[in-house]
Design an enzyme around this catalytic site. Structure first.
Site, short mmCIF file in Angstrom:
data_model
loop_
_atom_site.label_atom_id
_atom_site.label_comp_id
_atom_site.label_asym_id
_atom_site.label_seq_id
_atom_site.Cartn_x
_atom_site.Cartn_y
_atom_site.Cartn_z
N CYS A 19 45.22 -2.18 -57.29
CA CYS A 19 45.20 -3.07 -56.13
C CYS A 19 45.15 -2.21 -54.87
O CYS A 19 46.00 -1.35 -54.67
CB CYS A 19 46.44 -3.97 -56.11
SG CYS A 19 46.50 -5.04 -54.66
N CYS A 68 1.41 -48.33 -41.72
CA CYS A 68 1.22 -49.60 -42.45
C CYS A 68 2.16 -50.71 -41.97
O CYS A 68 2.11 -51.82 -42.48
CB CYS A 68 1.42 -49.37 -43.95
SG CYS A 68 3.13 -49.08 -44.45
N ASP A 84 21.43 -24.86 -30.27
CA ASP A 84 22.05 -25.69 -29.23
C ASP A 84 21.24 -26.94 -28.91
O ASP A 84 21.63 -27.74 -28.07
CB ASP A 84 22.27 -24.86 -27.96
CG ASP A 84 20.97 -24.35 -27.37
OD1 ASP A 84 19.96 -24.31 -28.09
OD2 ASP A 84 20.97 -24.00 -26.16
N GLU A 85 20.12 -27.15 -29.59
CA GLU A 85 19.33 -28.36 -29.41
C GLU A 85 19.54 -29.30 -30.59
O GLU A 85 19.98 -28.89 -31.65
CB GLU A 85 17.84 -28.00 -29.29
CG GLU A 85 17.56 -27.15 -28.07
CD GLU A 85 16.09 -26.85 -27.91
OE1 GLU A 85 15.27 -27.71 -28.28
OE2 GLU A 85 15.78 -25.76 -27.41
N CYS A 96 3.81 -46.59 -48.12
CA CYS A 96 2.58 -45.79 -48.14
C CYS A 96 2.83 -44.29 -48.21
O CYS A 96 1.89 -43.53 -48.41
CB CYS A 96 1.73 -46.12 -46.91
SG CYS A 96 2.43 -45.54 -45.34
#
Length: 104
Positions: A19, A68, A84-85, A96
């Protein structure tokens, strides 16, 4: 394997597991098998294609198709522009199959 003391992942080194955090050491017994997961090849990957069965699992919305004039379409969102948009909402007519997009 994980350390029983501090729950950190044990590292294999010189026939034992160590460890890094607390220094716990455990010898690897011959009955234990340490293997890495093998990489999948293209032949092992299963592709699920529901187009043949015409199973549609996308959400639907009542909106008029510009081609359609059907009033039901599948919809999904995609982030096409900068983070950011706002996202772009895509629609596909259930009748269709015409696909169009709507910007917010």
């Amino acid at each position: 394997m994980f350390c029983p003391e501090c729950k950190t992942m044990l590292i294999s080194s010189g026939g034992q597991l160590k460890c890094r955090k607390c220094g716990y050491i455990r010898k690897i017994e011959s009955t234990e098998h340490m293997t890495r997961e093998k990489k999948r090849t293209e032949n092992e990957i299963t592709i699920v294609d529901d187009e043949d069965d015409k199973v549609k699992t996308q959400p639907t919305m009542q909106i008029k198709c510009p081609k359609c004039e059907n009033n039901l379409a599948f919809w999904w969102l995609r982030q096409l522009r900068a983070a950011d948009e706002s996202e772009v909402r895509f629609f596909r007519c259930t009748e269709c199959g015409h696909t169009w997009r709507q910007y917010d």
